[in-house]
Design a protein around this motif. Sequence first.
Motif, mmCIF file in Angstrom:
data_model
loop_
_atom_site.group_PDB
_atom_site.id
_atom_site.type_symbol
_atom_site.label_atom_id
_atom_site.label_comp_id
_atom_site.label_asym_id
_atom_site.label_seq_id
_atom_site.Cartn_x
_atom_site.Cartn_y
_atom_site.Cartn_z
ATOM 1 N N TYR A 119 30.174 9.831 26.651
ATOM 2 C CA TYR A 119 31.541 10.278 26.376
ATOM 3 C C TYR A 119 31.644 11.790 26.495
ATOM 4 O O TYR A 119 32.591 12.328 27.077
ATOM 5 C CB TYR A 119 31.962 9.819 24.980
ATOM 6 N N LEU A 120 30.663 12.501 25.927
ATOM 7 C CA LEU A 120 30.682 13.959 25.967
ATOM 8 C C LEU A 120 30.563 14.481 27.393
ATOM 9 O O LEU A 120 31.166 15.487 27.755
ATOM 10 C CB LEU A 120 29.559 14.511 25.090
ATOM 11 N N TYR A 149 29.227 3.597 11.356
ATOM 12 C CA TYR A 149 29.851 3.319 12.645
ATOM 13 C C TYR A 149 29.801 4.563 13.528
ATOM 14 O O TYR A 149 29.998 5.669 13.056
ATOM 15 C CB TYR A 149 31.326 2.909 12.456
ATOM 16 N N GLY A 150 29.532 4.348 14.815
ATOM 17 C CA GLY A 150 29.612 5.433 15.792
ATOM 18 C C GLY A 150 28.352 6.242 15.969
ATOM 19 O O GLY A 150 28.379 7.271 16.652
ATOM 20 N N ILE A 190 41.688 2.900 9.180
ATOM 21 C CA ILE A 190 42.341 3.800 10.131
ATOM 22 C C ILE A 190 41.293 4.567 10.933
ATOM 23 O O ILE A 190 41.408 4.722 12.152
ATOM 24 C CB ILE A 190 43.281 4.773 9.392
ATOM 25 N N ILE A 191 40.266 5.045 10.257
ATOM 26 C CA ILE A 191 39.209 5.790 10.949
ATOM 27 C C ILE A 191 38.491 4.890 11.955
ATOM 28 O O ILE A 191 38.197 5.312 13.083
ATOM 29 C CB ILE A 191 38.204 6.365 9.930
ATOM 30 N N LYS A 192 38.204 3.646 11.567
ATOM 31 C CA LYS A 192 37.538 2.701 12.488
ATOM 32 C C LYS A 192 38.388 2.473 13.739
ATOM 33 O O LYS A 192 37.863 2.424 14.862
ATOM 34 C CB LYS A 192 37.290 1.367 11.785
ATOM 35 N N LYS A 193 39.681 2.331 13.538
ATOM 36 C CA LYS A 193 40.574 2.110 14.677
ATOM 37 C C LYS A 193 40.589 3.313 15.602
ATOM 38 O O LYS A 193 40.545 3.180 16.838
ATOM 39 C CB LYS A 193 41.983 1.808 14.165
ATOM 40 N N GLN A 194 40.621 4.510 15.032
ATOM 41 C CA GLN A 194 40.625 5.726 15.837
ATOM 42 C C GLN A 194 39.281 5.958 16.528
ATOM 43 O O GLN A 194 39.220 6.602 17.573
ATOM 44 C CB GLN A 194 40.994 6.921 14.960
ATOM 45 N N LYS A 195 38.214 5.443 15.936
ATOM 46 C CA LYS A 195 36.880 5.586 16.529
ATOM 47 C C LYS A 195 36.816 4.901 17.895
ATOM 48 O O LYS A 195 36.097 5.353 18.799
ATOM 49 C CB LYS A 195 35.820 4.976 15.599
ATOM 50 N N GLU A 196 37.566 3.824 18.056
ATOM 51 C CA GLU A 196 37.603 3.141 19.345
ATOM 52 C C GLU A 196 38.269 4.007 20.422
ATOM 53 O O GLU A 196 37.952 3.906 21.601
ATOM 54 C CB GLU A 196 38.355 1.811 19.214
ATOM 55 N N LYS A 197 39.151 4.856 19.986
ATOM 56 C CA LYS A 197 39.857 5.749 20.914
ATOM 57 C C LYS A 197 39.078 7.028 21.150
ATOM 58 O O LYS A 197 39.065 7.561 22.272
ATOM 59 C CB LYS A 197 41.243 6.063 20.331
ATOM 60 N N TYR A 198 38.410 7.517 20.099
ATOM 61 C CA TYR A 198 37.672 8.774 20.187
ATOM 62 C C TYR A 198 36.213 8.543 19.792
ATOM 63 O O TYR A 198 35.899 8.512 18.592
ATOM 64 C CB TYR A 198 38.276 9.827 19.256
#
Length: 323
Positions: A314-315, A304-305, A55-63
């Motif tokens: 991004y920032l 990751y990230g 779930i965290i990996k998936k959200q990392k693509e968004k954020y």
Amino acid sequence: METNQELISIVLPVFNEESGIQNTIEILQRFIAYQPEKYELIFVDDGSKDKSADIIKKQKEKYPTIKLIEFSRNFGHQLAITAGIKYAKGNAVIVMDADLQDPPSVIPNMIKKWHDGYDVVYGKRLVREGESIFKKFTAKMFYRLMKSISNIEIPLDTGDFRLMDAKVVKELNKLKEPEPFVRGLVSWVGFKQTSVQYERQERTAGESKYPLSKMIRLASDGITSFSAVPLKIMNYASIFSILIGFIYGLVKIFNHFSSVDFATCSMFILSGIIMFGLGTVGNYLFRTFDASKQRPQYIIANRYGFDYEKNKKYLKTLKQNNG
């Protein structure tokens, strides 16, 4: 919103938080979107058996502010915190649990205290919602026991929820204890410290990852890391044992009591003292033995990230959108 150049790292240990981690990420993202500072969220998956990491990996693509460290197995909550702060790049680092029982709304007050010149700002719990009377009582007794026997000043009714300046984190990263008691180590390194008071919230999903067995282990690590009082107690116990033996000898001489009953009682008392003493000394010896092996504190399977150039872009975009 005007964004300043301060980067705040939030470290969140994760262990089997599948039922609530999505909500945690959404709440934190909404929170940081309205803050003047820049943020990075460092999740440390401590060998979860569920889909927390996915779930965290998936959200990392968004954020892109999300970063993830995956342990090769479960190494424990305190080592997950240790790994998270090691990879944090913020001017200040905040540690909080992934279940958000420690609410993000407290963070601005912590940052204000930090701006006032404090190097460590820890959360002091006024209320502990959703916890049993037994857990509240044992936690309260533990903190007061630690305060009375340890050789450092550990604040009462505090957990790992705290803000630490980068210079404090730098000193913590120099320590390589195999079984760290993080809140004790933060007190040990010193610097200017203060508190903010808050009410701890009830869990909205999942269950506590600190059952009684883990709480006992954490308490044991804290006591043996920062106090020699248990060993001193054994010195007094040995004196007590000698007195018991002396009294028993006198009783045998004058035969005022039943020697069989008194001998049996003495045997149980002395056996209990000896076993307790062996266990206490063994605990200290094991910590020494464990440290002597010089194994790594934890093993990271994946990260990751942590592409900081990508995150800077991004920032910058986030700043423009909020500006």
